[in-house]
Design an enzyme around this catalytic site. Structure first.
Site, PDB file in Angstrom:
ATOM      1  N   HIS A 167       0.871  -1.201   0.000  1.00  0.00           N
ATOM      2  CA  HIS A 167       0.000   0.000   0.000  1.00  0.00           C
ATOM      3  C   HIS A 167       0.894   1.233   0.000  1.00  0.00           C
ATOM      4  CE1 HIS A 167      -3.798   2.229   1.322  1.00  0.00           C
ATOM      5  NE2 HIS A 167      -2.863   3.164   1.195  1.00  0.00           N
ATOM      6  N   LYS A 209      -9.367  -0.003  -5.827  1.00  0.00           N
ATOM      7  CA  LYS A 209      -9.425   0.642  -4.512  1.00  0.00           C
ATOM      8  C   LYS A 209     -10.759   1.333  -4.292  1.00  0.00           C
ATOM      9  CE  LYS A 209      -7.800   2.291  -0.605  1.00  0.00           C
ATOM     10  NZ  LYS A 209      -6.731   3.226  -0.332  1.00  0.00           N
ATOM     11  N   HIS A 211     -10.511   1.418   1.792  1.00  0.00           N
ATOM     12  CA  HIS A 211     -10.261   2.412   2.843  1.00  0.00           C
ATOM     13  C   HIS A 211     -11.482   2.326   3.750  1.00  0.00           C
ATOM     14  CE1 HIS A 211      -8.534   6.249   4.471  1.00  0.00           C
ATOM     15  NE2 HIS A 211      -9.719   6.193   5.060  1.00  0.00           N
ATOM     16  N   HIS A 266      -4.574  -0.497   5.761  1.00  0.00           N
ATOM     17  CA  HIS A 266      -4.048   0.273   6.906  1.00  0.00           C
ATOM     18  C   HIS A 266      -4.968   0.226   8.122  1.00  0.00           C
ATOM     19  CE1 HIS A 266      -6.714   3.106   4.984  1.00  0.00           C
ATOM     20  NE2 HIS A 266      -5.853   3.470   4.062  1.00  0.00           N
TER      21      HIS A 266
HETATM   22  C1  NCD Z   1      -3.366   9.277   2.001  1.00  0.00           C
HETATM   23  C2  NCD Z   1      -2.901  10.311   0.965  1.00  0.00           C
HETATM   24  O1  NCD Z   1      -2.350  11.330   1.374  1.00  0.00           O
HETATM   25  O2  NCD Z   1      -3.051  10.058  -0.235  1.00  0.00           O
HETATM   26  N1  NCD Z   1      -3.345   9.875   3.296  1.00  0.00           N
HETATM   27  C3  NCD Z   1      -3.268   9.233   4.488  1.00  0.00           C
HETATM   28  O3  NCD Z   1      -3.346   9.871   5.536  1.00  0.00           O
HETATM   29  N2  NCD Z   1      -3.062   7.947   4.562  1.00  0.00           N
HETATM   30  C4  NCD Z   1      -4.698   8.752   1.615  1.00  0.00           C
HETATM   31  C5  NCD Z   1      -5.080   7.516   2.380  1.00  0.00           C
HETATM   32  O4  NCD Z   1      -4.513   6.438   2.176  1.00  0.00           O
HETATM   33  O5  NCD Z   1      -6.010   7.584   3.195  1.00  0.00           O
HETATM   34 ZN    ZN Z   2      -3.173   5.182   1.535  1.00  0.00          ZN
END
Ligand code: NCD
Ligand code: ZN
Length: 356
Positions: A18, A104, A141, A179
């Site tokens: 990821h 995604k 997500h 995540h």
């Molecule tokens: C990610 C981004 O900046 O593209 N930001 C994050 O805080 N992880 C987007 C995401 O994966 O949620």
């Molecule tokens: Zn991300």
């Protein structure tokens, strides 16, 4: 009792399942950071505008390949961004390309560049059907966007309101809950025992280094610390401990995904700062730190180098990398488009160094 201290560890070459590489001039920096550490990476499609079809994914892939440092064999694994208007036929094209490895799902408005995301899951059902049929994984997500739901509860509520239903209605769809940040997510994944014809799990989760290393206290220690702000947001310590337990358990449903999400310093240190932590330049060292703290360095290789490839039905990488117990200081900032960028844990010392 004194624990034996490894002075070096050697792993099969790992992958990042990821990653945000951004585009254009940013690629010069981002691709080099990741190519140093990983053989392959699942590349997120949340560009502006997003990567919504196979043709765009192939063009983006070409730009990434062109940005590789000389001699690098780094392989980007492309993804499509699901929208309300994605057609099932696009899944067939994506699969046939051999370059697109997943789709995604961003609930519209959940995070950075997610405005074109899905507003109503029912509309995506024909696409989920096609994905199930073609063995195309759905990367989620997993946060609700309902403003009434507390930001710290959005992942747990997403599982109850949406993920249970998707899992039930598409029992053979391969899903990665991306995540993960909560004990509820770790338990949900562990409860799903279904496997595909090859015996690989049908539901898995990626875990970032920052969610293994930090609770939400890190965002507020002595003041507001924007470089620890990401989405899904860091949670309470008990959730961090649940993630560490999952990552170090040897369970093949949990594997490495940095979610390294670069934003120039000026966009982070702002009145309305962007979400995202930059971990790519020191990703393996950060994970090694988390695994060592848990007394589980021997479990790092499977988490970083085996389980993700197995889930995606890709061969494990040939070759190895070595981490040495040589302290290194994370730079205060690194050069980046728009000035500079601040990596996670800037100014702090890591116990491990990746041998070049
Ligand atoms: C990610 C981004 O900046 O593209 N930001 C994050 O805080 N992880 C987007 C995401 O994966 O949620
Ligand atoms: Zn991300």
């Amino acid at each position: 009792m004194q624990q034996f201290q490894h002075t070096q560890i050697t792993l099969a070459r790992p992958d990042d399942w990821h990653l945000h590489l951004r585009d254009d001039a940013a690629l010069t920096y981002t691709v080099a950071w990741t190519a140093t550490q990983f053989a392959r990476a699942i590349v997120m499609p949340n560009l502006k505008p997003p990567v919504v079809n196979t043709a765009q994914a192939l063009e983006y892939r070409h730009r990434i390949l062109t940005a590789r440092p000389k001699g690098s064999s780094f392989q980007p694994l492309m993804t499509l961004y699901l929208t309300d208007t994605t057609l099932p036929a696009e899944i067939e094209r994506a699969k046939a390309s051999g370059a697109v490895h997943a789709v995604k799902l961003y609930p519209a408005g959940a995070t950075t560049n997610s405005a074109s995301g899905v507003t109503d899951l029912d509309r995506a059902y024909p696409v989920f059907e096609a994905m199930q049929q073609h063995g195309m994984p759905l990367l989620i997500h997993g946060e609700v966007t309902d403003p009434e739901v507390d930001v710290f509860d959005r992942e747990a509520v997403f599982i109850e309101r949406h993920l249970l239903r998707i899992r039930h209605d598409f029992p053979a769809l391969k899903i990665v809950l991306e995540h993960i940040t909560t004990a509820q997510a770790a338990s949900f994944v562990r409860e799903q025992a279904a496997v595909d014809a090859r015996g690989t799990p049908l539901l898995a989760a990626t875990i970032t280094a920052h969610h293994l290393l930090y609770s939400r206290n890190a965002m507020f220690s002595g003041g507001m610390r924007p470089h620890y702000y990401c989405l899904p947001v860091l949670k309470r310590e008990r959730h961090r401990l649940a993630l560490v337990a999952a990552a170090t358990s040897g369970d093949a449903r949990f594997f490495l995904g940095t979610d390294s999400a670069p934003h120039a310093r000026a966009l982070k240190e702002a009145a309305c700062g962007c979400a995202g932590c930059l971990t790519a330049p020191h990703a393996l060292e950060l994970y090694a730190q988390a695994f060592e703290q848990a007394g589980a360095l021997d479990r790092l290789e499977a988490f970083a180098s085996h389980f993700g490839a197995d889930f995606y039905g890709l061969p494990r990488n040939p070759g190895q990398i070595t981490l040495r117990r040589v302290p290194q200081c994370i730079p205060e900032h690194l050069p980046y488009v728009g000035g500079d960028i601040v990596p996670l844990d800037a100014g702090q010392t890591l116990a491990w160094s990746l041998v070049a």
